[in-house]
Structures are given as C-alpha cells and as structure tokens.
Design an enzyme around this catalytic site. Structure first.
Site, short mmCIF file in Angstrom:
data_model
loop_
_atom_site.label_atom_id
_atom_site.label_comp_id
_atom_site.label_asym_id
_atom_site.label_seq_id
_atom_site.Cartn_x
_atom_site.Cartn_y
_atom_site.Cartn_z
N HIS A 14 90.27 20.82 24.38
CA HIS A 14 91.63 21.40 23.54
C HIS A 14 92.90 20.94 24.02
O HIS A 14 93.83 20.68 23.22
CB HIS A 14 91.59 23.24 24.02
CG HIS A 14 90.71 23.91 23.27
ND1 HIS A 14 90.84 23.88 21.83
CD2 HIS A 14 89.85 24.82 23.73
CE1 HIS A 14 89.78 24.71 21.28
NE2 HIS A 14 89.18 25.06 22.32
N GLU A 58 87.39 24.62 17.33
CA GLU A 58 86.39 24.99 18.29
C GLU A 58 85.30 24.03 18.25
O GLU A 58 84.76 23.58 19.56
CB GLU A 58 85.85 26.28 18.19
CG GLU A 58 86.86 27.50 18.59
CD GLU A 58 87.24 27.50 19.92
OE1 GLU A 58 86.46 27.33 20.97
OE2 GLU A 58 88.55 27.69 20.14
N HIS A 94 85.09 21.90 27.65
CA HIS A 94 85.55 22.61 26.60
C HIS A 94 87.11 22.78 26.55
O HIS A 94 87.82 22.22 25.69
CB HIS A 94 84.84 23.78 26.27
CG HIS A 94 85.25 24.29 25.01
ND1 HIS A 94 84.62 24.36 24.03
CD2 HIS A 94 86.23 25.45 24.86
CE1 HIS A 94 85.28 25.10 23.11
NE2 HIS A 94 86.12 25.75 23.55
N GLU A 95 87.63 23.34 27.73
CA GLU A 95 88.99 23.76 27.64
C GLU A 95 89.82 22.55 27.81
O GLU A 95 90.89 22.32 27.31
CB GLU A 95 89.18 24.88 28.90
CG GLU A 95 88.68 25.97 28.67
CD GLU A 95 88.95 26.69 27.48
OE1 GLU A 95 89.84 26.40 27.01
OE2 GLU A 95 88.03 27.68 27.15
#
Lengths: 307, 208
Positions: A146, A225, A142-143
C-alpha cells in the site's frame, strides 16, 4: 478513476448551469468552490492524517510498547515484528517505516502516511499472537505494498472528490429550495428537449450523488486491495503464507474496535468484521471497502499453484 | 511547430515565412525532441545503475551484520552444548573464512558455507531442551533468522533491480545509448555452491 472524474464533471456542469446560471452555462464558480473546499479538507488529512489515525487507534510506537511492562514472550514478538518490517523494506527497496502496535485482540493491520518516507505500519496484538513469522511477513508485505503503490495518496484524492460531490449535492438541495421561483422563470424562457433531458438526468444524479460517490470510492479501494495482495506476494515470493494469514484473520470475525471507518481501506481486512465485508453478492460488492476474503485467498492460492 | 503549419497556407512574404524557414524549424524541432528523448533515456539508465549499486552495497551491509552476530550466538550456546564442540568450531571457522573472503565469487561461496554451518548448528540445538527454552537463545535465533532473511531479500532486490537495468540496456531504443555512454550489464547473484541447490532437508539428515 476516469469514471470518477467524469461523474464529478457531469455534476459540476449541471450545478453551474441550472443552480447558478439559470439554464445558461456560465463560468464554473460552483464546481471550483466545491472542489476547493473538498481539496482543502482532504489535504489537511493528507498531511496530518497519519498522526490522527494512529492516535485514534491507540497505537503505541514499539519502544513504548516494549517499556510498558512486556513479558519475555511479548518482547520477542515485538522484536520479531520490527525485524520483519526491516526485512520487507529491504525487499521493497523502501526506507524502513515506523512500527506501531495496537492493543486490540482482533487480528488486523494497517499502513498510513503520505509517502514512503513518512510511512507508518501498525499491527494489532491479536495479529502478533495469531500468525507465524512467515505469515507476518505476508501481512507486512501487503501493508508495505500500500505504501509503495502510493495508495494513501490515491485515497486522499478520492476522498477530496467524494467530499466535492457531497458538497455539490448539498448546495443544490439548499439552492433549489431557496430560488425556486427564479429558476422556474429561467427555465421557461429557453427550453429545448436536450436541455430538459439533461436537467432530469442531472437531478437524478445529484440526488444519488453521495451514494454513487461512496460506491466509486469503494470500487477503487477494492481494486487496490487485490493489487496490494499481489505485490505483497511479489515481495515475499510466498503467496501461500499471506493466504494462510488471511484465513486466520477471516476466522477471527470480531470487528476491530480500535479502527474507525475512515481507515478501513488501509487495513488488511475490513475492520467492520463480517457485517458486509466478507459476504458475497451484489450489494456487498458495491459497498465493501475490501473484496470478499474467499476471492482474495483464491487469487493468492492461484499464484502459489494451489487451487 | 503548429504556428508554422497554419502560416504555410498564407502567401509567403507577407508574414516573412518562406518554405525554407519552415523546413529549418521542423528539422530543428525534431532534433530538439530527439535530444530531449536521449536525455530522458540517459537519466533513466543512470538512475537504474545507481539503484543497482545501492542494492549490491545493501547485501554487504547485511552480511557484515551476520558476521557480527555469530560470536554472540556461539558464546550463548557454548555452555549448554559442550558436547557439540565440532559444530561450534565449524561455525566459527566458516565465519572467519567468510570475513576474509576476497572478491564477489569467493565471498558468495564462503557465505554459502557459513549458512550451511549455521543451519547445522540450529538443527543440533533442537536436541537441547534447555537451549530451546532459553530466552536469550530464542532472541539470538530470531536475530539470526532475520539477518539470514535480510541477506536473502537484499539479494532478491539486487537481482530484480539489476534485471531491470540489464533489460533497459538491451531493449530498443535505450540500447542505442547504453553502449554509447559505456553502460555495462550487471552480473546477477547466483548460487555458486552446488550443495546450496539441494533441498535443505537432505542437508540436515547428513549431519554428524
């Protein structure tokens, strides 16, 4: 994003017309000045923001975290974190970012840095203790998403625009008080219905500007997100592990004290805890940097064919 | 092209723009646009090809790492697993075969056998409480798990990027240039060993 630019143009046009030009449209000095100041402050955070953020959270680079008297179990956990970050970088085809550990018991994680070559990923001790290896993969993916989606750059541009809007609003407040006599003379001179309506709309807009700017920024943040959740699942091909990690993070509802408001949009879960980020409803939907956790988990489960 | 269009309504001769000139300019403009288009498409294909090659090398890098780690692991567990000599020998033999593999298909098959041998070793090691508690073993096991994952993710990345490269070669309009400039589709990484398609749990229950 388009809404954002339109809103900014509307405010700027009104500012230059009424506050500076006395009802006539002149060269947009005011807008350009505000845009300039907003951009400079955002750019400085773009280039040195990652260091400032990492410093303010007290994040330790992993070699420092290892040398600071770690037990065998901690050494294993930190080694595992480094390995997982390397694995996900391979899956994403990105350079391996720098890895940091934040000494905070609340499970959370964030990414920072202006582009994939200058990225850092920081994870709290609480997260390392709470999740399994597979779930850690989901969080790191997930990070990294980003980082790969250039969200840090996007949010910098957004921050510049929010700053510009706030400045315009602030200057208008001072300007109108200062030149109230002059501007009324200018207005009475040539006033048709259209201009009056525009003036009223603009004054309402400028009063609400800081709030609306913030709400639009949060809207963009929430969309990113969902995107990061989905691209993270694409990297691990395991959306259910990320869903389980989110459940564990959700269950530990204490706020992450080490993380300040400014970094909230890069964290995996709203560091403010349950205050607004996890409740559902109209107001939280407008003001939260993250979508409700239940919706994110449901979306991930749907990817894993488990409704 | 816009200036030539606006001039066309004016009487020719006065500004020096005849109809033939205009047609010539339009043709030249279209050709320039087409050439630019071809350059962009070509560069995109070259970029994708290099990424695909890089993805393939990345798999090799991770396989090499695995080969280097295995002797360490076997040495660490040898003392405690004296009675499992067969399992350990199988791992070392599978590794030797994988190191000396020639060609991608052969390598894929032998690496698959090595993965199976390692899986059996970890399954058997579960029976030795002293091993499970040993920090060195835990660390080595983590390193091997990570290497296995890295091999897997490197293959996943290679397949993703190779699929994009192949799609770009087969879809209009870049397919017109792909064959002209000699681009060939990349082969995707597939499981060659039928046993690898089985559910891993079946593997463990059949251990000797």
């Amino acid at each position: 994003m388009a809404v954002f630019v339109t809103f900014l143009l509307f405010l700027g046009y009104g500012f230059d017309r009424f506050a500076i030009g006395n009802g006539e449209f002149v060269f947009p000095v005011g807008t350009l000045a505000a845009l300039g100041v907003g951009s400079v402050s955002a750019l400085s955070s773009y280039y040195s923001g990652d260091r400032a953020v990492l410093f303010s959270t007290g994040a330790l680079p992993i070699d420092r975290a290892l040398s600071a008297g770690a037990t065998e179990d901690e050494v294993l956990k930190i080694r595992q974190l480094q390995n997982v970050v390397e694995e996900m970088s391979i899956a994403a085809g990105l350079p391996v970012p720098k890895v940091y550990v934040i000494p905070d018991p609340d499970p959370n994680a964030f990414a920072t840095g202006r582009d994939p070559a200058h990225a850092s990923i920081a994870v709290t001790r609480g997260l390392l203790d709470a999740v399994t290896r597979e779930e850690l993969q989901g969080v790191v993916a997930h990070e990294l998403s980003h980082v790969r989606n250039l969200d840090i750059r996007l949010m910098t541009v957004i921050a510049a625009m929010v700053g510009t809007i706030a400045l315009l609003s602030d200057w208008t407040g001072r300007g109108l008080r200062h030149t109230s006599g002059g501007s009324s003379r200018g207005r009475s001179k040539d006033k048709d219905g259209g201009a009056l309506i525009f003036l009223v709309l603009w004054i309402v807009a400028i009063v609400l500007a800081p709030l609306v700017g913030q709400m639009l920024a949060m809207l963009v943040s929430r969309r990113r997100e969902y995107l990061a959740d989905a691209s993270g699942a694409e990297l691990t091909r395991n959306p259910l592990a990320l869903a389980r990690a989110l459940e564990k993070i959700d269950a530990a509802h204490a706020p992450t004290e080490a993380v300040k408001r400014g970094t909230a949009h890069l964290c995996i879960a709203d560091p403010m805890g349950k205050v607004i980020g996890f409740r559902e409803g109209f107001v939280p939907d407008l003001l939260a940097s993250h979508p409700p956790m239940a919706n994110r988990i449901a979306a991930l489960r749907q990817m894993g064919f488990q409704n | 092209m816009t200036p030539s269009c606006s001039e066309s309504s004016a009487p020719s001769g006065a500004t020096g723009w005849s109809e033939e000139d205009i047609v010539t300019w339009i043709v030249l403009g279209v050709m320039a646009a087409l050439a630019l288009f071809a350059v962009v498409l070509y560069n995109r294909l070259v970029g994708l090809r290099n990424q695909t090659l890089n993805g393939w090398r990345q798999i090799d890098v991770q396989l090499k790492r695995r080969h280097d780690l295995i002797p360490n692991l076997v040495n660490t567990v040898r003392g405690a697993m004296e009675f499992e000599r067969d399992t350990l020998t199988q791992v070392m033999e599978a590794r030797a075969r994988a190191v000396s593999a020639t060609g991608p298909a052969d390598a894929a098959r032998k690496e698959g056998e090595l993965s199976q041998a390692l899986g059996r070793l970890f399954a058997v090691a579960e029976n030795y409480p002293t091993l499970r508690a040993n920090d060195n073993v835990k660390m080595l096991q983590e390193e091997l798990t990570s290497t296995e994952n890295k091999v897997g993710f490197a293959r996943q990345f290679y397949n993703d990027i190779a699929t994009r490269f192949n799609t770009a070669q087969q879809t209009f309009p870049s397919n017109m240039f792909a064959s002209m400039f000699g681009f060939t589709p990349s082969e995707l990484f597939e499981i060659t060993d039928a046993a690898e398609r089985q559910v891993p749990a079946v593997d463990l229950s059949m251990r000797k």
